[in-house]
Design an enzyme around this catalytic site. Structure first.
Site, PDB file in Angstrom:
ATOM      1  N   ASN A 283      -6.452 -11.487   3.485  1.00 55.70           N
ATOM      2  CA  ASN A 283      -6.539 -10.065   3.159  1.00 55.70           C
ATOM      3  C   ASN A 283      -6.874  -9.236   4.417  1.00 55.70           C
ATOM      4  OD1 ASN A 283      -6.714  -7.579   1.588  1.00 55.70           O
ATOM      5  ND2 ASN A 283      -6.855  -8.956  -0.173  1.00 55.70           N
ATOM      6  N   ARG A 284      -7.335  -8.012   4.237  1.00 62.05           N
ATOM      7  CA  ARG A 284      -7.337  -7.038   5.329  1.00 62.05           C
ATOM      8  C   ARG A 284      -8.691  -6.888   6.024  1.00 62.05           C
ATOM      9  NH1 ARG A 284      -3.849  -5.756   1.402  1.00 62.05           N
ATOM     10  NH2 ARG A 284      -1.763  -5.204   2.120  1.00 62.05           N
TER      11      ARG A 284
ATOM     12  N   GLU B  77      -4.786 -14.575  -5.593  1.00 59.10           N
ATOM     13  CA  GLU B  77      -5.353 -15.109  -4.363  1.00 59.10           C
ATOM     14  C   GLU B  77      -6.874 -15.098  -4.489  1.00 59.10           C
ATOM     15  OE1 GLU B  77      -3.326 -12.752  -1.067  1.00 59.10           O
ATOM     16  OE2 GLU B  77      -2.309 -12.040  -2.849  1.00 59.10           O
TER      17      GLU B  77
ATOM     18  N   HIS C   8      -1.414 -18.519  -0.996  1.00 54.57           N
ATOM     19  CA  HIS C   8      -0.568 -17.368  -1.291  1.00 54.57           C
ATOM     20  C   HIS C   8       0.692 -17.768  -2.078  1.00 54.57           C
ATOM     21  CE1 HIS C   8       0.783 -13.286  -0.925  1.00 54.57           C
ATOM     22  NE2 HIS C   8      -0.141 -12.975  -0.027  1.00 54.57           N
ATOM     23  N   SER C   9       0.522 -18.576  -3.142  1.00 50.30           N
ATOM     24  CA  SER C   9       1.680 -18.903  -3.989  1.00 50.30           C
ATOM     25  C   SER C   9       2.073 -17.695  -4.824  1.00 50.30           C
ATOM     26  CB  SER C   9       1.349 -20.089  -4.897  1.00 50.30           C
ATOM     27  OG  SER C   9       1.420 -21.284  -4.152  1.00 50.30           O
ATOM     28  N   TYR C  10       3.379 -17.524  -4.994  1.00 52.81           N
ATOM     29  CA  TYR C  10       3.942 -16.451  -5.825  1.00 52.81           C
ATOM     30  C   TYR C  10       4.459 -17.095  -7.115  1.00 52.81           C
ATOM     31  CZ  TYR C  10       4.325 -12.983  -1.982  1.00 52.81           C
ATOM     32  OH  TYR C  10       4.092 -12.084  -0.976  1.00 52.81           O
TER      33      TYR C  10
ATOM     34  N   GLN D  16      -7.469 -11.550  -5.595  1.00 47.97           N
ATOM     35  CA  GLN D  16      -6.508 -10.482  -5.343  1.00 47.97           C
ATOM     36  C   GLN D  16      -5.355 -10.679  -6.319  1.00 47.97           C
ATOM     37  OE1 GLN D  16      -6.970  -8.119  -2.911  1.00 47.97           O
ATOM     38  NE2 GLN D  16      -4.987  -7.101  -2.789  1.00 47.97           N
TER      39      GLN D  16
ATOM     40  N   ASP E 270      -2.396  -4.467  -6.537  1.00 47.70           N
ATOM     41  CA  ASP E 270      -2.635  -5.145  -5.259  1.00 47.70           C
ATOM     42  C   ASP E 270      -4.120  -4.945  -4.978  1.00 47.70           C
ATOM     43  OD1 ASP E 270      -2.416  -6.413  -2.842  1.00 47.70           O
ATOM     44  OD2 ASP E 270      -0.877  -5.090  -2.013  1.00 47.70           O
TER      45      ASP E 270
ATOM     46  N   HIS F 231      -4.207 -10.994   6.708  1.00 47.72           N
ATOM     47  CA  HIS F 231      -4.007 -12.445   6.624  1.00 47.72           C
ATOM     48  C   HIS F 231      -4.146 -13.153   7.971  1.00 47.72           C
ATOM     49  CE1 HIS F 231      -3.255 -11.839   2.495  1.00 47.72           C
ATOM     50  NE2 HIS F 231      -1.959 -11.650   2.518  1.00 47.72           N
TER      51      HIS F 231
HETATM   52  C1  GLA Z   1      -1.448  -9.759  -0.112  1.00 47.16           C
HETATM   53  C2  GLA Z   1      -1.662  -8.312   0.122  1.00 47.16           C
HETATM   54  C3  GLA Z   1      -0.418  -7.550  -0.179  1.00 47.16           C
HETATM   55  C4  GLA Z   1       0.737  -8.075   0.617  1.00 47.16           C
HETATM   56  C5  GLA Z   1       0.868  -9.565   0.425  1.00 47.16           C
HETATM   57  C6  GLA Z   1       1.890 -10.143   1.365  1.00 47.16           C
HETATM   58  O1  GLA Z   1      -1.340 -10.017  -1.443  1.00 47.16           O
HETATM   59  O2  GLA Z   1      -2.747  -7.807  -0.612  1.00 47.16           O
HETATM   60  O3  GLA Z   1      -0.609  -6.203   0.073  1.00 47.16           O
HETATM   61  O4  GLA Z   1       0.532  -7.807   1.966  1.00 47.16           O
HETATM   62  O5  GLA Z   1      -0.344 -10.208   0.641  1.00 47.16           O
HETATM   63  O6  GLA Z   1       3.081  -9.452   1.349  1.00 47.16           O
END
Ligand code: GLA
Length: 386
Positions: A114-115, A351, A214-216, A323, A286, A140
């Site tokens: 994250n940020r 996440e 970070h699995s989707y 997240q 998000d 990340h």
């Molecule tokens: C995380 C962030 C999102 C995005 C994804 C990657 O989930 O919170 O904003 O950046 O990673 O695309």
């Protein structure tokens, strides 16, 4: 670890077929679905190092594939309510597909998931500057040698278990972070259809650390549709609202009365485009949710149900936050497995993590790892049907 790894790769190359550990039969080409345990296959090279594909299979034929590039999970094949398997995570068919991997599909994330606002933080009186890759933020972990983009060492779990341990040494100063950090992540697939992820880290200088996966997910099957029809329950009475750069303001806001209230199950799409400031800022969900918990142990973070397949995913964790990201930035520019085009909101991420920008928020649970201490956390993705 190194010698066994090298021997394995050498043997695999020499014999021209994949090698099974623990004296189980040697399989040729793609691993057999019915083989319980772990199988390995050479999967190309990256940064001049061999990449190995690890296939974890349990006694129900449920299968998870991962590799030592980025600790990426390539696939999770899970049964629907009729017992038919489908791959429920986005990904690519080849190693090349993951280089580069701008949406971080399937990857391990670090040092700081994250940020971090303005790419900077102060620790013990010293200010550190990190490479920025998300407007003014570091997202990340930075730009070059982040955990999703490096080659890890892989070692199979002992005793015939369907599991693999990845280790990586992140050197002092890497991506601007202090300290030599040793990271260890273990993926284990058990017969309860749980993928268990254990994280561990040590350091020789104090440093922030925030590890996640970070699995989707798309429980209807990857690449088939958007996820707006999935129902989600998030076990969180509060979330961390963000500013326009998706940095937490510091407030812990009650979800009650907002479109972020998922304390009772709700379709992801029901309110995602509501005219609510936080949804407009995130272009959908998000956001970091503050997991309801008693004590430090495992707590349920979220449960997701996909009505057509009947698949259920439960996420539990020792982490304080999760997240919830609804793939708002997927825009059809990534083509994944079997030519599937990954469009906006074609997947969601859960996440598990510490809160974003914690190094700049002393009021949040601390992410600072100190020499002599060991960071440990656990997350379980449990699959079932209804
Ligand atoms: C995380 C962030 C999102 C995005 C994804 C990657 O989930 O919170 O904003 O950046 O990673 O695309």
């Amino acid at each position: 670890m190194m010698p066994r790894y090298s021997v394995t790769v050498f043997a695999a190359l020499l014999l021209g077929f994949s090698l099974s550990f623990f004296g189980s039969p040697v399989a040729q080409g793609a691993p057999s679905k019915h083989h319980h345990g772990l199988q390995t296959q050479p999967f190309g090279t990256q940064d001049g190092r061999p990449i190995t594909l690890y296939t974890l299979t349990n006694s129900h034929g449920v299968e998870v594939r991962t590799m030592n590039y980025g600790g990426i999970i390539l696939s999770m094949r899970m049964p629907n309510r009729k017992g038919q398997l489908a791959d429920v995570v986005l990904g690519h068919d080849t190693l090349e597909g993951y280089v580069p991997n701008p949406p971080y599909i399937g990857a391990l994330i670090g040092r700081y998931g994250n940020r971090i606002a303005n790419g900077t933080f102060t620790l013990d009186g010293k200010t550190y500057t990190l490479p920025k890759n998300d407007g003014p933020n570091t997202l990340h972990g930075g730009v070059k040698r982040t955990f999703d983009k490096v080659v890890w060492d892989g070692a199979p779990l002992k005793g015939g278990k369907a599991g693999v341990t990845f280790t990586y040494l992140s050197k002092d100063g890497e991506e601007g972070f202090p300290g030599n950090v040793k990271v260890k992540v273990t993926y284990t697939l058990n017969d309860e259809n749980e993928l268990v992820i254990d994280y561990e880290a040590t350091t020789d200088k104090a440093t922030p650390i925030n590890l996640t996966q970070h699995s989707y997910f798309n429980l209807a099957g990857e690449g088939t549709s958007d996820i707006l029809n999935h129902e989600i329950m998030i076990s969180a009475d509060r979330f961390t609202p963000v500013d326009k750069n998706l940095i937490p303001t510091g407030e812990l806001r009650a979800v009650k009365g907002t479109p972020l209230d998922f304390t009772t199950p709700m379709k992801i799409g029901a309110r995602i485009d509501d005219n609510y400031e936080q949804l407009l800022l995130g272009h959908g969900y998000d956001h970091n949710f503050v997991i309801n918990r008693q004590g430090d142990g495992m707590a349920l973070a979220a449960r997701v149900y996909e009505p057509t397949s009947g698949r259920v995913l439960e996420v539990s964790t020792t982490q304080p936050g999760v997240q919830f990201y609804t793939g708002n930035f997927l825009d059809g520019t990534v083509t994944g497995k079997q030519g599937h085009v990954y469009k906006r909101r074609y997947a969601f991420c859960l996440e598990t993590q510490h809160f974003p920008d914690s190094p700049n928020h002393p009021e949040f649970p601390s992410t600072i790892l100190k020499p002599g201490d060991t960071f440990q956390s656990k997350t379980i993705f449990k699959f079932s049907t209804r």
